[in-house]
Scaffold this motif. Structure first.
Motif, PDB file in Angstrom:
ATOM      1  N   LEU A  30      21.938  35.598  44.925  1.00 42.28           N
ATOM      2  CA  LEU A  30      22.986  34.504  44.429  1.00 42.28           C
ATOM      3  C   LEU A  30      23.527  35.106  43.149  1.00 42.28           C
ATOM      4  N   GLU A  31      22.927  35.796  42.024  1.00 37.75           N
ATOM      5  CA  GLU A  31      23.505  36.141  40.797  1.00 37.75           C
ATOM      6  C   GLU A  31      24.543  36.941  41.066  1.00 37.75           C
ATOM      7  N   LYS A  32      24.211  38.148  42.114  1.00 37.18           N
ATOM      8  CA  LYS A  32      25.288  39.211  42.394  1.00 37.18           C
ATOM      9  C   LYS A  32      26.492  38.606  43.128  1.00 37.18           C
ATOM     10  N   VAL A  33      26.388  37.767  43.656  1.00 38.47           N
ATOM     11  CA  VAL A  33      27.646  36.980  44.468  1.00 38.47           C
ATOM     12  C   VAL A  33      28.204  36.023  43.673  1.00 38.47           C
ATOM     13  N   ALA A  34      27.467  35.512  42.700  1.00 34.91           N
ATOM     14  CA  ALA A  34      28.167  34.627  41.716  1.00 34.91           C
ATOM     15  C   ALA A  34      29.111  35.691  40.678  1.00 34.91           C
ATOM     16  N   GLU A  35      28.654  36.803  40.616  1.00 34.60           N
ATOM     17  CA  GLU A  35      29.206  37.635  39.710  1.00 34.60           C
ATOM     18  C   GLU A  35      30.533  38.298  40.603  1.00 34.60           C
ATOM     19  N   LEU A  36      30.472  38.503  41.809  1.00 35.25           N
ATOM     20  CA  LEU A  36      31.370  39.190  42.620  1.00 35.25           C
ATOM     21  C   LEU A  36      32.590  38.032  42.845  1.00 35.25           C
ATOM     22  N   ILE A  37      32.160  36.581  42.898  1.00 33.18           N
ATOM     23  CA  ILE A  37      32.955  35.479  43.204  1.00 33.18           C
ATOM     24  C   ILE A  37      33.795  35.267  41.868  1.00 33.18           C
ATOM     25  N   SER A  38      33.387  35.291  40.397  1.00 36.69           N
ATOM     26  CA  SER A  38      33.926  35.546  39.129  1.00 36.69           C
ATOM     27  C   SER A  38      35.037  36.586  39.202  1.00 36.69           C
ATOM     28  N   ASN A  39      34.587  37.924  39.516  1.00 35.73           N
ATOM     29  CA  ASN A  39      35.531  38.828  39.390  1.00 35.73           C
ATOM     30  C   ASN A  39      36.580  38.833  40.272  1.00 35.73           C
ATOM     31  N   ILE A  40      36.556  38.324  41.546  1.00 36.21           N
ATOM     32  CA  ILE A  40      37.569  38.042  42.609  1.00 36.21           C
ATOM     33  C   ILE A  40      38.546  36.937  42.010  1.00 36.21           C
ATOM     34  N   GLN A  41      38.102  36.017  41.427  1.00 36.22           N
ATOM     35  CA  GLN A  41      38.930  34.870  40.956  1.00 36.22           C
ATOM     36  C   GLN A  41      39.703  35.387  39.803  1.00 36.22           C
ATOM     37  N   THR A  42      39.053  36.146  38.812  1.00 33.38           N
ATOM     38  CA  THR A  42      39.896  36.786  37.533  1.00 33.38           C
ATOM     39  C   THR A  42      40.925  37.586  38.136  1.00 33.38           C
ATOM     40  N   ASN A  43      40.705  38.449  38.988  1.00 32.98           N
ATOM     41  CA  ASN A  43      41.744  39.313  39.488  1.00 32.98           C
ATOM     42  C   ASN A  43      42.805  38.612  40.304  1.00 32.98           C
ATOM     43  N   PHE A  44      42.469  37.565  40.928  1.00 32.53           N
ATOM     44  CA  PHE A  44      43.501  36.617  41.752  1.00 32.53           C
ATOM     45  C   PHE A  44      44.639  36.043  40.544  1.00 32.53           C
ATOM     46  N   LYS A  45      43.926  35.527  39.286  1.00 33.57           N
ATOM     47  CA  LYS A  45      44.715  35.264  38.275  1.00 33.57           C
ATOM     48  C   LYS A  45      45.639  36.426  37.664  1.00 33.57           C
ATOM     49  N   VAL A  46      45.334  37.458  37.848  1.00 32.31           N
ATOM     50  CA  VAL A  46      46.123  38.624  37.252  1.00 32.31           C
ATOM     51  C   VAL A  46      47.237  38.902  38.525  1.00 32.31           C
ATOM     52  N   MET A  47      46.909  38.454  39.752  1.00 37.18           N
ATOM     53  CA  MET A  47      47.719  38.852  40.794  1.00 37.18           C
ATOM     54  C   MET A  47      48.958  37.570  40.802  1.00 37.18           C
ATOM     55  N   ILE A  48      48.728  36.352  40.297  1.00 39.40           N
ATOM     56  CA  ILE A  48      49.513  35.400  39.993  1.00 39.40           C
ATOM     57  C   ILE A  48      50.477  36.129  39.019  1.00 39.40           C
ATOM     58  N   GLU A  49      50.079  36.340  37.915  1.00 32.90           N
ATOM     59  CA  GLU A  49      50.903  36.950  36.636  1.00 32.90           C
ATOM     60  C   GLU A  49      51.798  38.020  37.137  1.00 32.90           C
ATOM     61  N   GLU A  50      51.098  38.925  38.119  1.00 34.72           N
ATOM     62  CA  GLU A  50      52.021  39.996  38.661  1.00 34.72           C
ATOM     63  C   GLU A  50      53.088  39.774  39.707  1.00 34.72           C
ATOM     64  N   SER A  51      53.037  38.629  40.141  1.00 33.76           N
ATOM     65  CA  SER A  51      53.703  38.256  41.411  1.00 33.76           C
ATOM     66  C   SER A  51      55.252  38.080  41.084  1.00 33.76           C
TER      67      SER A  51
END
Length: 741
Positions: A427-448
């Motif tokens: 659960l902790e590992k997946v929570a970290e994975l979710i956080s990392n993916i969400q953070t990168n998506f926000k970068v993708m928004i800025e780079e679009s």
């Protein structure tokens, strides 16, 4: 020559890298790969070419994939939990789940004298079964109030379907939706291949007589559902008696079947009928029950005895929802047509047909939970409908675990599962994975490069406001809260028919109870549902604990975890920003937040995906899928894998390791893509493919075929071509690539 290019690319890299050795147990999916295929030609065949040989379809199976395999594995674990003796140290909730299992699995108990013909008690409760001709219909009292009582008691739809839906203009409010068809389920990561028996029942009315079976004893050709209805009626005749001959009853059953088919088709509206509007406001999102009453009188006068306030009160009688004339009902376009058609159709038919149809509706839904005679009839129907008949232990386990559908006793089973069968560090590992993916998506928004600054800012707010529900509801960790959840669910160890009815009613009332309050953190799915869901109206993603298992998540190898579960996370996030997601603001309210320039750029880019997926063929049935029908899922797939790969490379780009898996060597990047490809291995039947084509060509919420989801996505990523050394212009590295996110 192309194969040689791939090998050389790997060998040059391996000079500067260390080699990590793994066995087949670390990556058992290798057995399903076809390494003789060039990955640049057909990556799905390369990663999944031998899966069908290892998992051939059996009779009545439509699809085998990792979702169905995991579902079967979890069912066995759930069965191990449920078949254990009831202990006083168990939470009361778990005791109830085990008791329900005991009652369900004991076939001898189901056929004891006092439990044979459980339908008779229902007939007595509702004062008779008029199809047998035993009642004085002049004194018969069975109207919309009794229909609502029967529907709520059994937790089923009878003529109307009441469902919870969300007020799209008010983030704090839910409303009741009354329709002839169930509400569309939230967007899923995979196509819904329901293994529930209810699906077969519904299809029997929706597609009348698609499959027919000739019974020599009846000397006529009738549909499988009509045969089942005949058998149930004859069974009741044996017990209750009737002066009507079998041939007369067959005619009556045919009338009931036609009536129910008419209900599934929306009832009847005469072409000359003038149907008044429910409200003068054409933009009204909801209407009150008072308005519905006024509309009903306006259109039908006193020919229909329906008080909507009382009807809805009875539908919701097992909830805590207060109902009065100001109670709101969703007002979609055409609600007046929907209501008129059903009400008019019921009005046009005799009470004998209407009441008999309502009771038979309940009896078909509970047939699998009845005595052996009814179960045998139902299994014959399932065979004729091409459905799998589960062994009794498996049927009972799936039912109590809520393998599909909404919550009931599945939470009690999940309590034991997470305590004794699951590695909670995941659960902790997946929570970290979710956080990392969400953070990168926000970068993708800025780079679009297709979004204007205002739209980007709004997208960032929405991305930050996504709610993730992971594993299971937290309250099940506390026994007192878990037990309290089931306070009103009474279960016995001996009366399965009654238990099944109460469980179904509990499921329905649990969902409908949320009408009182909109809670974005409320769970709607079972923890054992092998799927992931994004709900646009709540800007919420659900990741059940079932999905935190191999193949989807191991927790031991980042390349595989990001290529699989990382992609699943990113896929669901992307749904909030696809062709429908952009209509909903951060709170799930319909309020488009893209500027005109951004919308125009979006439209231009998505055409590439529509063209790409429309050009894929399905040679087994000589057909193609609509790229428009699968558009949003294709956007989510492509954006999802691109996001997962970008996140992975940013976090783990320091290694040049080569993985040696029993002689099969891959680089870090290659293993990421191989992990993604192998996740979609499957065996498909012709009927499944036909159904997939039909769904894609008639709706806007289908998924592409698994091979298309693999090849379509990787061929749009330059990183894939670089990882495998694919020549420009090869099948998996075309010159034209589609990209949005």
């Amino acid at each position: 020559m192309k194969r040689l290019i791939f090998v050389v690319a790997l060998m040059v890299r391996s000079i500067y890298a260390k080699t990590l050795f793994f066995t087949d147990q670390d990556f058992d999916e290798i057995q399903y790969m076809n390494l003789s295929v060039n990955p640049c030609d057909d990556f799905y065949e390369y990663t999944c070419g031998n899966f069908q040989n290892a998992h051939p379809l059996q009779d009545n199976e439509e699809l085998i994939d990792y979702f169905t395999l995991l579902e079967s594995s979890l069912t066995k674990i759930g069965n191990d939990i449920l078949k254990n003796e009831i202990s006083t140290t168990d939470p009361v909730a778990l005791q109830k789940a085990k008791a329900a299992y005991q009652a369900c699995v004991s076939e001898d108990l189901l056929d004891t004298v006092h439990l044979i013909n459980p339908e008779i008690q229902v007939i007595e409760q509702y004062n008779g079964f008029p199809i047998l001709g035993a009642n004085n219909l002049e004194n018969e009292s069975f109207g919309w109030n009794e229909i609502a009582d029967l529907a709520s008691e059994f937790g089923i739809s009878i003529f109307f379907t009441p469902v919870l839906t969300y007020d799209t203009l008010n983030a704090s409010r839910n409303v009741l939706r009354i329709s002839t068809d169930p509400m569309e389920i939230p967007t899923q990561f995979r196509p819904m291949l329901s293994q529930t028996y209810e699906e077969a029942i519904e299809k029997s009315f929706i597609v009348k007589a698609n499959q027919k079976e000739k019974l020599t004893s009846y000397k006529v050709e009738v549909s499988a559902m009509e045969i089942l209805l005949r058998q149930l009626v004859l069974k009741m005749k044996k017990t209750l008696g009737s002066s009507r001959s079998d041939s007369v009853l067959y005619d009556s059953v045919a009338n009931v079947y036609s009536f129910l088919t008419g209900i599934s088709n929306g009832g009847y509206i005469d072409e000359n009928a003038t149907i008044g509007a429910i409200t003068d406001d054409p933009y009204a999102i909801s209407v009150t029950l008072k308005q519905l009453n006024e509309w009903t009188i306006q259109n039908f006068g006193d020919t229909i005895q329906l008080d909507w306030v009382e009807y809805v009160k009875r539908l919701l009688q097992y909830t805590y929802v207060d109902v009065d004339e100001n109670f709101l009902v969703l007002h979609p376009n055409g609600l007046n047509q929907t209501l008129y058609g059903i009400l008019n159709w019921v009005r046009m038919n005799d009470i004998e047909i209407v009441k008999s149809a309502a009771l038979l509706r309940a009896f078909t839904y509970t047939a699998a939970d009845s005595d052996s005679e009814t179960r045998n009839y139902f299994e014959t129907f399932l065979n004729s409908s091409g459905k799998i008949i589960f062994p009794r232990w498996e049927y009972c386990s799936r039912k109590i675990m809520d393998s599909t559908g909404t919550l009931s006793l599945g939470l009690a089973v999940a309590y034991d599962y997470q305590l004794n069968q699951f590695d909670k560090t995941k659960l902790e590992k997946v929570a970290e994975l979710i956080s990392n993916i969400q953070t990168n998506f926000k970068v993708m928004i800025e780079e679009s490069d297709w979004m204007d600054d205002t739209s980007k800012a709004a997208a960032q707010i929405k991305a930050n406001n996504i709610i993730n529900l992971l594993g299971f509801p937290e309250f099940i960790l506390k026994q007192d809260l878990l037990d309290h959840f089931y306070d009103n669910l009474e279960i016995t160890t001996w009366n399965h028919y009654s238990n099944a009815k109460k469980i179904r009613a509990f499921q329905q009332s649990y969902t409908l109870n949320m009408i009182s309050e909109r809670n974005r953190y409320a769970w709607e799915k079972s923890p054992f549902d092998v799927n992931a869901y994004y709900n646009r109206q709540n800007n919420r993603i659900i990741f059940p604990i079932a999905m935190l298992n191999p193949i989807f998540f191991r927790g031991s190898l980042n390349e595989l975890d990001y290529g699989r579960f990382g992609m699943i996370i990113a896929h669901e996030i992307t749904h909030g920003f696809d062709g429908q997601g952009y209509l909903y603001n951060p709170d799930g309210v319909i309020k488009p937040w893209w500027g005109n320039e951004t919308k125009e750029n979006f439209s231009n880019r998505i055409q590439c995906f529509i063209d790409q997926y429309s050009n894929y063929s399905i040679p087994e049935i000589n057909a193609t899928l609509s790229g428009s029908g699968s558009l949003n899922e294709n956007i989510a797939d492509n954006g999802g894998l691109r996001n997962a790969y970008g996140t992975f490379k940013k976090l783990f780009n320091s290694t040049n390791d080569v993985y040696n898996i029993s002689g099969y060597q891959v680089t870090q990047e290659q293993l990421f893509f191989v992990g993604y490809g192998t996740m979609w291995c499957n065996s498909e039947s012709i009927s499944y493919l036909n159904s997939l084509v039909n769904t894609c060509n008639t709706t806007s919420s289908c998924h592409a075929r698994a091979s298309m989801r693999v090849n379509g996505v990787v061929s749009n990523m330059e990183e894939f071509g670089e990882a495998f050394g694919c020549p420009t212009g090869s099948a998996m590295n075309p010159t034209i690539k589609c990209k949005l996110w």
